[in-house]
Motif scaffolding. Structure first.
Motif: not given
Length: 174
Positions: A15-29, A1-13
């Protein structure tokens, strides 16, 4: 299972992804290769790594250099991971060329030469934008080329770090 969360930056949304412990993804929408490392089901969930990442991003977008890095869980080939490790050494506010990274990779591999294009492919597939600073990689003579999030975001990130981009120019748009 991969978990996701979101952040609104000054230059765009973002998306963050994690397997539960470490950050495995961080992309501009909507960026190129968006969530390319996420396989299977995802679930929106608040995790400590996401809270730490949001704090890192808050500091970063305030124009300051964060003094910590959220735990990373980078998935990729040995070659890509080696390139991403080099990206993590590029100082805040500085840039490095694809050719410079290729020379470091060649030296580490004990070979005479490494393809800057191969390095570019690894840089472009970096799954954790901003924190693994692929935006700090430029072409020959400082050409602003290639960024999965778009050249406009690359320029914004470099300006945020107070990088002198006055002598750089856009070689091609994504």
């Amino acid at each position: 299972m991969i978990f996701t969360d979101y952040y609104n930056s000054p230059i765009g949304g973002i998306t963050m992804a994690s397997e539960g412990e470490g950050l495995c993804g961080l992309w501009f929408d909507g960026q190129k290769y968006f969530a390319s490392t996420v396989k299977g089901e995802t679930e929106d969930k608040s995790l400590p790594v996401f809270e730490k990442t949001k704090k890192w991003l808050d500091i970063y977008f305030s124009g300051e250099e964060p003094d910590f890095t959220p735990k990373l869980s980078l998935n990729g080939s040995k070659f890509r991971k080696a390139v991403w490790d080099i990206l993590l050494t590029i100082p805040y506010g500085s840039v490095m060329t694809y050719g410079e990274i290729a020379r470091i990779m060649a030296k580490q591999s004990g070979i005479a030469k490494m393809s800057a294009q191969a390095v570019g492919g690894a840089v472009g597939h970096n799954p954790v934008s901003i924190i693994v600073p692929c935006h700090r990689v430029v072409g020959t003579n400082g050409n602003l080329t290639g960024y999965a999030g778009g050249i406009d975001k690359k320029i914004s990130l470099l300006k945020n770090e107070k990088t002198d981009i006055s002598k750089m120019f856009v070689l091609k748009k994504n």
